[in-house]
Design an enzyme around this catalytic site. Structure first.
Site, PDB file in Angstrom:
ATOM      1  N   HIS A  18       0.852  -1.189   0.000  1.00  0.00           N
ATOM      2  CA  HIS A  18       0.000   0.000   0.000  1.00  0.00           C
ATOM      3  C   HIS A  18       0.892   1.247   0.000  1.00  0.00           C
ATOM      4  O   HIS A  18       1.645   1.467   0.953  1.00  0.00           O
ATOM      5  CB  HIS A  18      -0.899   0.022   1.236  1.00  0.00           C
ATOM      6  CG  HIS A  18      -1.870  -1.116   1.299  1.00  0.00           C
ATOM      7  ND1 HIS A  18      -3.116  -1.068   0.718  1.00  0.00           N
ATOM      8  CD2 HIS A  18      -1.761  -2.350   1.851  1.00  0.00           C
ATOM      9  CE1 HIS A  18      -3.739  -2.215   0.915  1.00  0.00           C
ATOM     10  NE2 HIS A  18      -2.941  -3.012   1.607  1.00  0.00           N
TER      11      HIS A  18
ATOM     12  N   LYS B  87      -7.659  -7.016  -7.805  1.00  0.00           N
ATOM     13  CA  LYS B  87      -7.782  -7.272  -6.365  1.00  0.00           C
ATOM     14  C   LYS B  87      -9.238  -7.423  -5.953  1.00  0.00           C
ATOM     15  O   LYS B  87     -10.085  -6.580  -6.253  1.00  0.00           O
ATOM     16  CB  LYS B  87      -7.146  -6.129  -5.569  1.00  0.00           C
ATOM     17  CG  LYS B  87      -7.183  -6.297  -4.044  1.00  0.00           C
ATOM     18  CD  LYS B  87      -6.368  -7.502  -3.597  1.00  0.00           C
ATOM     19  CE  LYS B  87      -6.459  -7.723  -2.095  1.00  0.00           C
ATOM     20  NZ  LYS B  87      -5.593  -6.828  -1.332  1.00  0.00           N
TER      21      LYS B  87
END
Length: 346
Positions: free
Chosen positions: A14, A98
């Protein structure tokens, strides 16, 4: 003592955006050659065009002379189309899609509500395009105990998915249980794999509560019992090609962690390689570290291994208590503690 490793990649990262991206990207870029960048921004990265734009914003704030390559992902929604998957594959920018079950983790409110009912044509196109599905493997039913949500997800979603679309490549992200280890090991090698974080290799759920509530050890999926941690360590250090490095490094400002309703996420980018080395050393498996950090990931994705090298030196160093930026502080994993291994470029 020194180890020379092919430069690792981070297959689950991230980076955020804006000031947060600018603050943290150098920690990953200084250690890793490539990274699969998560798409759960506000708004989420749901199109190839948005992924291209996000990639450009990352490249603009990289340190001078950095060779770090962000590998972009799309955020799967109920409305994602097969045509978008085709565009993603043609882009040479997007490398995976994702799956966040709606409400499972940070910025997942736009995620999938009915995988088989609303996303099957997209999943079929992904299989056709050899586009991996990256899975946050937890159910979001509030009636399911939070410590059981990974196990239930495997039984109710993941096993049926793999049986229905055996040609779809799947990465079960940040596995936390022996159930996940057994599932991955039961699948065809090269079809289903898993990323593993430093926190799930080194911490168990006691780490959330020892000495008081520890918000900087709070992540999702939540830390589990010691028996699960031991099972993951055994799998990762066995030399299996099914498991590879994915830090799930997830920065949040200190005030968003230390508050009445704190965010989930552990910031481990500055310490991840040091911690992985500790895990493999403690298991007597340093000879298997390079495959986990540098070979298994690119092999699964069908990408070339890196050619550059890094050096891991057994030189104690102290983790900073915090990293300070104009927007606030970020507390790293194992803040203030001394680690034994230190990475450097060769």
């Amino acid at each position: 003592m020194e180890l020379t490793l092919t430069q690792p990649d981070d297959w689950h990262l991230h980076l955020r955006d804006g000031n947060l991206l600018e603050g943290v990207v150098s920690h990953s870029a200084s250690h890793f050659g490539r990274a699969i960048v998560m798409p759960n921004l506000k708004p989420p990265v749901t199109t190839t065009a948005a992924a291209v734009a996000y990639r450009e914003s990352i490249l603009k704030v990289l340190p001078v002379n950095s060779n770090f390559t962000p590998l972009m992902t799309l955020y799967l929604t109920d409305k994602t189309s097969p045509e978008e998957i085709k565009r993603a594959r043609r882009s040479d920018v997007v490398f995976a899609v994702k799956l966040y079950p709606a409400g499972a983790t940070t910025n997942s409110q736009d995620g999938v509500t009915d995988l088989f009912g609303k996303c099957l044509p997209v999943l079929e196109e992904m299989a056709e395009q050899n586009m991996p599905l990256l899975v946050h493997g937890e159910v979001t039913d509030t009636n399911v105990d939070i410590f059981d949500r990974e196990k239930v997800f495997i039984e109710t979603i993941l096993k049926p998915l793999v049986q229905r679309l055996p040609q779809l490549k799947v990465v079960m992200e940040h596995i936390t249980t022996m159930d996940a280890v057994r599932f991955v090991e039961s699948c065809k090698e090269g079809s289903v794999a898993a990323t593993v974080t430093p926190q799930h290799l080194l911490l168990n759920r006691n780490s959330l509560f020892q000495g008081g509530l520890q918000p900087h050890n709070y992540c999702l999926p939540v830390l589990k019992r010691e028996i699960h941690r031991e099972a993951i360590v055994a799998a990762v250090t066995s030399g299996s090609k099914r498991f590879f490095l994915g830090t799930d490094s997830a920065p949040h400002e200190r005030r968003r962690k230390e508050c009445p309703c704190g965010c989930a996420g552990i910031y481990n980018a500055p310490v991840a390689l040091s911690l992985y080395a500790k895990v493999f050393e403690d298991a007597g498996a340093l000879d298997k570290l390079e495959a986990f950090t540098s070979f298994n990931g690119p092999d699964f994705y069908g990408l070339p291994r890196n050619t550059s090298k890094i050096k891991m030196t057994r030189t104690p160093w102290k983790v900073p208590e915090s990293f300070s930026f104009s927007f606030g502080d970020i507390i790293p994993m194992f803040a203030g503690e001394t680690l034994e291994w230190q990475p450097s470029f060769m």
